[in-house]
Design an enzyme around this catalytic site. Structure first.
Site, short mmCIF file in Angstrom:
data_model
loop_
_atom_site.label_atom_id
_atom_site.label_comp_id
_atom_site.label_asym_id
_atom_site.label_seq_id
_atom_site.Cartn_x
_atom_site.Cartn_y
_atom_site.Cartn_z
N GLU A 31 0.16 5.78 -20.53
CA GLU A 31 0.56 4.53 -19.89
C GLU A 31 0.35 4.61 -18.39
OE1 GLU A 31 4.26 2.20 -20.87
OE2 GLU A 31 4.79 2.81 -18.82
N THR A 62 0.99 -1.60 -17.74
CA THR A 62 2.27 -2.31 -17.79
C THR A 62 2.21 -3.67 -17.12
OG1 THR A 62 3.07 -1.28 -15.75
CG2 THR A 62 3.51 -0.11 -17.82
N HIS A 91 -0.12 -4.69 -21.58
CA HIS A 91 1.23 -5.16 -21.82
C HIS A 91 1.27 -6.68 -21.60
CE1 HIS A 91 3.81 -1.29 -21.37
NE2 HIS A 91 2.59 -0.98 -21.79
N ASP A 123 11.76 -8.05 -19.19
CA ASP A 123 13.06 -8.10 -18.51
C ASP A 123 13.14 -9.33 -17.63
OD1 ASP A 123 14.07 -5.57 -19.46
OD2 ASP A 123 12.60 -4.62 -18.13
N TYR A 165 13.43 1.52 -29.29
CA TYR A 165 14.43 2.25 -28.50
C TYR A 165 15.19 3.18 -29.43
CZ TYR A 165 13.85 -0.72 -24.37
OH TYR A 165 13.34 -1.37 -23.26
N HIS A 169 18.46 -0.46 -28.00
CA HIS A 169 18.11 -1.33 -26.88
C HIS A 169 19.38 -1.65 -26.10
CE1 HIS A 169 16.89 -4.94 -24.67
NE2 HIS A 169 15.65 -4.56 -24.86
N GLN A 196 10.53 4.18 -26.41
CA GLN A 196 10.98 4.44 -25.06
C GLN A 196 11.07 5.96 -24.88
OE1 GLN A 196 11.35 4.22 -21.84
NE2 GLN A 196 12.38 2.24 -22.01
N ARG A 292 -0.01 9.58 -12.58
CA ARG A 292 -0.39 10.92 -12.15
C ARG A 292 -0.90 11.68 -13.36
NH1 ARG A 292 3.71 13.93 -8.21
NH2 ARG A 292 1.96 15.36 -8.39
#
Length: 316
Positions: A31, A62, A91, A123, A165, A169, A196, A292
């Site tokens: 990701e 993302t 995403h 979100d 999750y 969640h 997650q 990274r």
């Protein structure tokens, strides 16, 4: 370094959708997030160039809260398509946009060659409750990731990835509710679940077992976050309510001014987590790179993932 004991599968691997123990080369995915500045863009492409030769199954990009990085996400995905052989998974969220606006983005992605989408509710942006605040869908928008998933599959035959999750969640009343939501996403057309990040392996295994018992058979890929900045980790964990075990805190205690030791510990912890998950039948791993490459590259090497082409050819 030894992580806390993890329960073992008794007899044959019992988790449908996971690869058998002893399977060949692990499949990895990465990701990234869209850069805000030229310097950050250079860092992102250094990471992509380093990791691309490992032949990931896909790389995700993302999308900010409320779609705030929409243009940068689209631009990054387009560049990955144009300049590499990687498969980008963009995403996409339904926060702060009408169905028509989201459908336009979906069509645009399909038309430029994107075949993988990570379908997320998203979100609330600042001013609407903030991260982890109360979510109120637009009347003319998709209400949640289930509706978005159905829309994606209705527009084109995308591979639709969805989030899970393992520790519930933040807005969910129970794990059982999370399982019901995941099942609804699968019924709507989801083809892969990405977890997650987590550090409690048993919690992840319990979630997968509950999903399988509920008849969910799509692959569920563990999400792995190599940790170097423990203070930053605590902030991220608080936002998504991922537990940070005391053994992990103890490992980083007193190392605020010692980044090299933190990096060594981060690599060791993540590699051992992956090894323990392999013992449980998992052979696919999704790495949250934070743009990274160094730690993720090292962990992949430990797992036996090698370049499929010389680095200079992949960068050409």
């Amino acid at each position: 370094m030894t992580l806390p004991p993890t329960r073992r599968v008794i007899g044959p691997v019992a988790r449908a959708g996971e690869r058998p123990v002893g399977a060949a080369r692990p499949r990895v995915s990465f990701e990234f997030f869209p850069p805000k500045t030229e310097k950050m863009e250079a860092s992102l492409w250094e990471a992509i160039t380093r990791l691309a030769p490992l032949d990931p199954a896909f790389v995700s990009v993302t999308y900010g809260a409320g779609g705030s990085t929409r243009e940068r996400t689209h631009r990054t995905v387009k560049r990955i398509l144009d300049e590499t052989s990687l498969k980008p998974a963009a995403h996409l969220t339904c926060v702060g946009a009408s169905r028509a606006e989201v459908d336009e983005v979906i069509h645009d992605y399909w038309n430029i060659g994107v075949r993988h989408i990570v379908s997320l509710r998203g979100d609330p942006p600042p001013g609407e409750g903030g991260i982890g605040g109360v979510y109120v869908p637009r009347e003319d928008g998709y209400k949640n990731a289930t509706e978005l998933t159905a829309a994606l599959r209705g527009i084109a035959p995308f591979e639709v990835l969805v989030g899970v999750y393992p520790e519930r969640h933040p807005e969910s009343p129970s794990l059982d509710h999370d399982i019901d939501v995941l099942k609804a996403k699968v019924d709507a057309g989801a083809t892969l679940g990405i977890s997650q990040f987590f550090f409690d392996i048993d919690a992840f295994l319990r979630f997968v077992d509950k999903a399988r018992a509920a008849g969910i058979t799509i692959p569920i890929v563990p999400g792995v976050m190599p940790v170097t900045n423990f203070k930053g980790l605590k902030t991220m964990s608080a936002a998504c309510q991922t537990s940070v075990p005391s053994w992990l805190a103890n490992l980083f205690e007193g190392l605020d001014e010692d980044p090299e030791t933190r990096r060594l510990i981060a690599c060791s912890v993540a590699a051992e987590m992956c090894a323990k998950l392999q013992e449980q039948g998992f052979n696919d791993f999704h790495f949250y790179t934070l743009n990274r490459a160094d730690l993720v590259y090292a962990i992949c090497r430990v797992l036996g993932v090698r370049e499929t082409a010389p680095a200079h050819e992949a960068a050409a």
